[in-house]
Design an enzyme around this catalytic site. Sequence first.
Site, PDB file in Angstrom:
ATOM      1  N   LEU A   1       6.471 -27.905  11.362  1.00 41.52           N
ATOM      2  CA  LEU A   1       6.425 -26.447  11.264  1.00 41.52           C
ATOM      3  C   LEU A   1       7.120 -25.974   9.998  1.00 41.52           C
ATOM      4  O   LEU A   1       8.253 -26.334   9.745  1.00 41.52           O
ATOM      5  CB  LEU A   1       7.130 -25.815  12.473  1.00 41.52           C
ATOM      6  CG  LEU A   1       6.675 -26.318  13.847  1.00 41.52           C
ATOM      7  CD1 LEU A   1       7.514 -25.668  14.946  1.00 41.52           C
ATOM      8  CD2 LEU A   1       5.196 -26.013  14.059  1.00 41.52           C
TER       9      LEU A   1
ATOM     10  N   PHE B   1       1.751 -28.103  -2.488  1.00 39.75           N
ATOM     11  CA  PHE B   1       3.088 -28.632  -2.829  1.00 39.75           C
ATOM     12  C   PHE B   1       3.176 -29.118  -4.273  1.00 39.75           C
ATOM     13  O   PHE B   1       3.838 -30.090  -4.573  1.00 39.75           O
ATOM     14  CB  PHE B   1       3.542 -29.697  -1.808  1.00 39.75           C
ATOM     15  CG  PHE B   1       4.084 -29.028  -0.576  1.00 39.75           C
ATOM     16  CD1 PHE B   1       3.235 -28.401   0.307  1.00 39.75           C
ATOM     17  CD2 PHE B   1       5.441 -28.962  -0.351  1.00 39.75           C
ATOM     18  CE1 PHE B   1       3.710 -27.704   1.400  1.00 39.75           C
ATOM     19  CE2 PHE B   1       5.929 -28.280   0.748  1.00 39.75           C
ATOM     20  CZ  PHE B   1       5.064 -27.650   1.616  1.00 39.75           C
ATOM     21  N   LEU B   2       2.465 -28.399  -5.134  1.00 37.33           N
ATOM     22  CA  LEU B   2       2.568 -28.673  -6.563  1.00 37.33           C
ATOM     23  C   LEU B   2       3.013 -27.416  -7.316  1.00 37.33           C
ATOM     24  O   LEU B   2       2.634 -27.209  -8.461  1.00 37.33           O
ATOM     25  CB  LEU B   2       1.225 -29.175  -7.104  1.00 37.33           C
ATOM     26  CG  LEU B   2       0.827 -30.602  -6.713  1.00 37.33           C
ATOM     27  CD1 LEU B   2      -0.550 -30.954  -7.265  1.00 37.33           C
ATOM     28  CD2 LEU B   2       1.861 -31.629  -7.187  1.00 37.33           C
TER      29      LEU B   2
ATOM     30  N   CYS C   1      14.877 -28.930   6.157  1.00 36.61           N
ATOM     31  CA  CYS C   1      14.221 -30.222   6.386  1.00 36.61           C
ATOM     32  C   CYS C   1      14.277 -31.177   5.209  1.00 36.61           C
ATOM     33  O   CYS C   1      14.801 -32.277   5.333  1.00 36.61           O
ATOM     34  CB  CYS C   1      12.765 -29.994   6.776  1.00 36.61           C
ATOM     35  SG  CYS C   1      12.610 -29.288   8.419  1.00 36.61           S
TER      36      CYS C   1
HETATM   37  C1  UDX Z   1       9.077 -28.228   5.657  1.00 35.42           C
HETATM   38  C2  UDX Z   1       7.719 -28.905   5.942  1.00 35.42           C
HETATM   39  O1  UDX Z   1       6.697 -28.236   5.212  1.00 35.42           O
HETATM   40  C3  UDX Z   1       7.419 -28.911   7.419  1.00 35.42           C
HETATM   41  O2  UDX Z   1       6.203 -29.592   7.660  1.00 35.42           O
HETATM   42  C4  UDX Z   1       8.577 -29.637   8.057  1.00 35.42           C
HETATM   43  O3  UDX Z   1       8.393 -29.942   9.369  1.00 35.42           O
HETATM   44  C5  UDX Z   1       9.860 -28.873   7.821  1.00 35.42           C
HETATM   45  O4  UDX Z   1      10.084 -28.856   6.425  1.00 35.42           O
HETATM   46  P1  UDX Z   1      10.001 -25.754   5.394  1.00 35.42           P
HETATM   47  O5  UDX Z   1      11.298 -26.414   5.004  1.00 35.42           O
HETATM   48  O6  UDX Z   1      10.040 -24.642   6.361  1.00 35.42           O
HETATM   49  O7  UDX Z   1       8.986 -26.853   5.972  1.00 35.42           O
HETATM   50  O8  UDX Z   1       9.351 -25.141   4.062  1.00 35.42           O
HETATM   51  P2  UDX Z   1       8.270 -25.567   2.986  1.00 35.42           P
HETATM   52  O9  UDX Z   1       7.281 -24.478   2.878  1.00 35.42           O
HETATM   53  O10 UDX Z   1       7.783 -26.924   3.208  1.00 35.42           O
HETATM   54  O11 UDX Z   1       9.167 -25.540   1.652  1.00 35.42           O
HETATM   55  C6  UDX Z   1      10.298 -26.382   1.484  1.00 35.42           C
HETATM   56  C7  UDX Z   1      10.921 -26.179   0.125  1.00 35.42           C
HETATM   57  O12 UDX Z   1      10.095 -26.690  -0.901  1.00 35.42           O
HETATM   58  C8  UDX Z   1      11.185 -24.724  -0.258  1.00 35.42           C
HETATM   59  O13 UDX Z   1      12.441 -24.650  -0.914  1.00 35.42           O
HETATM   60  C9  UDX Z   1      10.054 -24.374  -1.203  1.00 35.42           C
HETATM   61  O14 UDX Z   1      10.375 -23.346  -2.102  1.00 35.42           O
HETATM   62  C10 UDX Z   1       9.878 -25.703  -1.904  1.00 35.42           C
HETATM   63  N1  UDX Z   1       8.528 -25.890  -2.452  1.00 35.42           N
HETATM   64  C11 UDX Z   1       7.451 -26.013  -1.607  1.00 35.42           C
HETATM   65  C12 UDX Z   1       8.333 -25.960  -3.834  1.00 35.42           C
HETATM   66  O15 UDX Z   1       9.283 -25.845  -4.612  1.00 35.42           O
HETATM   67  N2  UDX Z   1       7.078 -26.172  -4.303  1.00 35.42           N
HETATM   68  C13 UDX Z   1       6.000 -26.315  -3.496  1.00 35.42           C
HETATM   69  O16 UDX Z   1       4.893 -26.531  -4.020  1.00 35.42           O
HETATM   70  C14 UDX Z   1       6.180 -26.229  -2.093  1.00 35.42           C
END
Ligand code: UDX
Length: 441
Positions: A153, A252-253, A263
Amino acid sequence: MRITMIGTGYVGLVSGACLADFGHEVTCIDKDAAKIALIHDGIMPIWEPGLEGLVKSNQERGRLHFTTDLAGGVADADAVFIAVGTPARRGDGHADLTFVYAAVRELAKALTRPVVVVTKSTVPVGTGDEIARILAEEGAPAGCCAASNPEFLREGAAIADFKHPDRIIVGAEEERAREVLAQIYRPLFLNKAPLMFTGRRTAELIKYAANAFLATKISFINEIADLCEAVGADVQDVARGIGLDNRIGAKFLHAGPGYGGSCFPKDTLALLKTAEDAGVRQRIVSTVVEVNDARKAEMAERVRDAVGGSLAGKRIALLGLTFKPNTDDMRDSPSIPLAQALIAGGAIVAAFDPVGREQAEPLLPGVEFAANAYAAAIGADALVIVTEWDEFRALDLKRMKATMAGSALIDLRNIYDREAVEAAGLSYRGIGRGVVAKAAQ
Ligand code: UDX
C-alpha cells in the site's frame, strides 16, 4: 469470513476497512484505548484520503468493529491478521518484532478455534516460522497455522492499492491457510487481480525485494539526474525514453530529493540485515541506501548555490514537508535533513505544508510555519519545492515573486517548466534538467 485485525495503525486500519467493504465481518483491535475511542468518534488516527468515509459506512452497515479486547475480538475469527508496527530496531537496522511476537503470544492464549494467523506487517524472512512455533508453544488450538500476506500500500493511495492490487501474495505451508486467504480475497478475483501462492519465507522476501527494487529505481534515476546536469541532458526525457521500454517501465523513475517514508528506508536496511545474517552480500541495495542518504544530505547545497554561495542570513521558504503528497507522514522525509542543514548554514527557514504541520513541527525546531505558500514566500530569498502537493503545481508565481526578497526557485520535484518560472521573473533550478540549463547560460 470473520476477520480480526490486530493493530489499527496505517496498514491495519486501511486493510480492515477495505476487507469490511468487501463484505467480510471485521474486528479491529488495538491496545491503545485512546485511539479506539477516537475511531469510535469518527476521528481517524492517520490522514489517508477516503478512509474516514470507508470506516464510517462499514461501521454503519455493522461489518466493521473496533475494540481493545483481544480475547473477545478473536473469539469467532476465521483469520487473524497481524498488522502491528515493526519499527527499525535502534542500532542495528533489524525490524523490531517485539510487538508481533507479543501479539501472537496473547492471541495464542485467547484462541478457542483453529484460525489462520496472517502477517500483514513487513517482517523478516523466517518470522512466519517463529509465529507457527509460538502458536504451538503457547497451546493454540490444533489446526491453527501461520501465513504471510504482505501489503503493497502506498500512503495517499492505500485504498485504491488495496482494492485494485497488481497482485496478492500469499505465503503458506498449509492448504487450509491457502483456502481461507483465497476466500478472503475472492472479491478481488472478479477484478482479475492475480493471487500468487508461494512458500511462507518466499512471500516474506517478496515484500523486501519489491521495496528494495523500487528504491533502486529511484536511486538509479537520481544518479542519472546528476549526470544529466553535468552533461547537459534532461532527466525527465531520459526517464520517459527508458520508461517506454516495457522491460523497464515508466514508474518510479521520478528524480527528486531522495526517497523517504515508512517503508523504503526501513525495509532496505532490514533486507541488508537479513542478508548479513545469512552471510550473503547485497552490494546493489547497500549502494542504493548510501546513494539515497548522501542525496538527502546534498539538497541544502543546491539551495546554497542558488542564493549565491552562502546561506548566512538568507530567508528560505520550503513548500511541502511530508515525504510525499497526500499524507501527513514525516518519517525519513528529505525535508528534515534539508531544513536542518539550512539552519546550520545560518539561514532563516519558513515552511508550509498542506497537512503535515502537526507532525512536522516537533521534528523541525527553529522552522517558522506559515499559513500558506504565499505567506511562506514573504521576504524569501529562495523558494524550495520539497514535496509535490497538487496545490503547488499552479502557484501564481508573479505573486510569489512580488513578495520575495530574492528570486530563486529550486524545484526538487520538477513540477515546473523553466520558461514559466523565468517568465514570472524567477530563476529556475530543477533536478537533472541540464539541457535547458545550458541553453539558458
Ligand atoms: C511504498 C511502496 O510503494 C508500497 O508498495 C510499500 O508497501 C510501502 O512503501 P510509500 O512509502 O507510501 O509506499 O510511498 P511511495 O509512493 O512508494 O514513495 C516512496 C518514496 O519514494 C517517496 O519519498 C517518494 O517521493 C519517492 N519516490 C517515489 C521518488 O523519489 N521517485 C519516484 O519515482 C517514486
